[in-house]
Design an enzyme around this catalytic site. Structure first.
Site, short mmCIF file in Angstrom:
data_model
loop_
_atom_site.label_atom_id
_atom_site.label_comp_id
_atom_site.label_asym_id
_atom_site.label_seq_id
_atom_site.Cartn_x
_atom_site.Cartn_y
_atom_site.Cartn_z
N ASP A 42 -5.52 24.35 72.06
CA ASP A 42 -4.48 23.69 71.26
C ASP A 42 -4.58 22.17 71.45
OD1 ASP A 42 -2.19 22.84 70.03
OD2 ASP A 42 -0.89 24.30 71.01
N ARG A 99 -4.75 23.80 64.42
CA ARG A 99 -6.03 24.51 64.45
C ARG A 99 -6.30 25.36 63.21
NH1 ARG A 99 -4.84 27.35 70.04
NH2 ARG A 99 -2.77 27.18 69.10
N CYS A 129 -2.94 30.53 64.23
CA CYS A 129 -2.75 29.87 65.52
C CYS A 129 -1.25 29.93 65.85
CB CYS A 129 -3.31 28.45 65.52
SG CYS A 129 -2.51 27.31 64.36
P1 4NP Z 1 -1.43 24.77 66.44
O1 4NP Z 1 -0.80 23.65 67.38
O2 4NP Z 1 -1.02 26.10 67.00
O3 4NP Z 1 -2.89 24.53 66.55
O4 4NP Z 1 -0.89 24.52 65.05
C1 4NP Z 1 0.57 23.64 67.67
C2 4NP Z 1 1.42 22.89 66.90
C3 4NP Z 1 2.76 22.87 67.17
C4 4NP Z 1 3.27 23.60 68.24
C5 4NP Z 1 2.41 24.35 69.01
C6 4NP Z 1 1.06 24.37 68.73
N1 4NP Z 1 4.65 23.58 68.53
O5 4NP Z 1 5.04 24.19 69.54
O6 4NP Z 1 5.42 22.95 67.82
#
Ligand code: 4NP
Length: 159
Positions: A125, A20, A14
């Protein structure tokens, strides 16, 4: 199945590798274990901001409610050289898939990239969402994980 014998090597990807993909990794490992499928599963993020961190506490709590412990996972960034370590790289959304495709250095590597959801949908997300968004992510990746294992079982040569 899998280029190092009969173990399939999969990386779930992800953006941050804290919300995720840690859930996707755990759901896939659990589905594989339940059905006795030989699988080596890992996860990573296309971004490196959270490298070294444990999953988001909301992902840890969601997994715990479903009997899975993901608290020991640590975030890592997916690097171009990682393609050679996996047979399949499963992306949570179209942006992740597109970023991975750009990183791939050959047709063979590009063909390793697929969306995690077998119906071609995106796992939204949940970072700016609430507990229900994390639960929705879990339900989506759990169903998809079972579907992947069934597909791989179907593809296994009869012995
Ligand atoms: P993930 O969610 O891609 O599902 O782990 C996110 C967690 C942090 C960030 C973006 C998406 N971030 O920009 O810090």
């Amino acid at each position: 199945m899998g280029s190092n014998g009969s173990t399939l090597r999969v990386c779930v990807v992800c953006l941050g590798n804290i919300c995720r993909s840690p859930l996707g990794e755990a759901a896939l490992r659990q589905a594989g274990m339940t059905r006795g499928f030989r699988l080596k599963v890992s996860s990573a993020g296309t971004g490196g901001w959270h490298a070294g961190e444990a999953p988001d506490r909301r992902s840890i709590l969601t997994a715990k409610r479903h009997g899975l412990d993901i608290s020991k996972q640590r975030a890592q960034q997916f690097r171009p050289g990682d393609f050679s370590r996996y047979d399949l790289v499963l992306a949570m959304d179209n942006q992740n898939a597109s970023d991975l495709q750009k990183m791939a250095k050959s047709q063979n590597e590009r063909e390793k990239v697929h969306l995690f959801l077998r119906n071609g949908g995106n796992v939204p997300d949940p970072y700016h969402g609430d507990a229900s968004d994390f639960e929705a992510v879990y339900q989506m990746v759990k169903t998809a994980a079972q579907e992947w294992i069934e597909k791989w079982e179907d593809e296994m040569p009869a012995t």
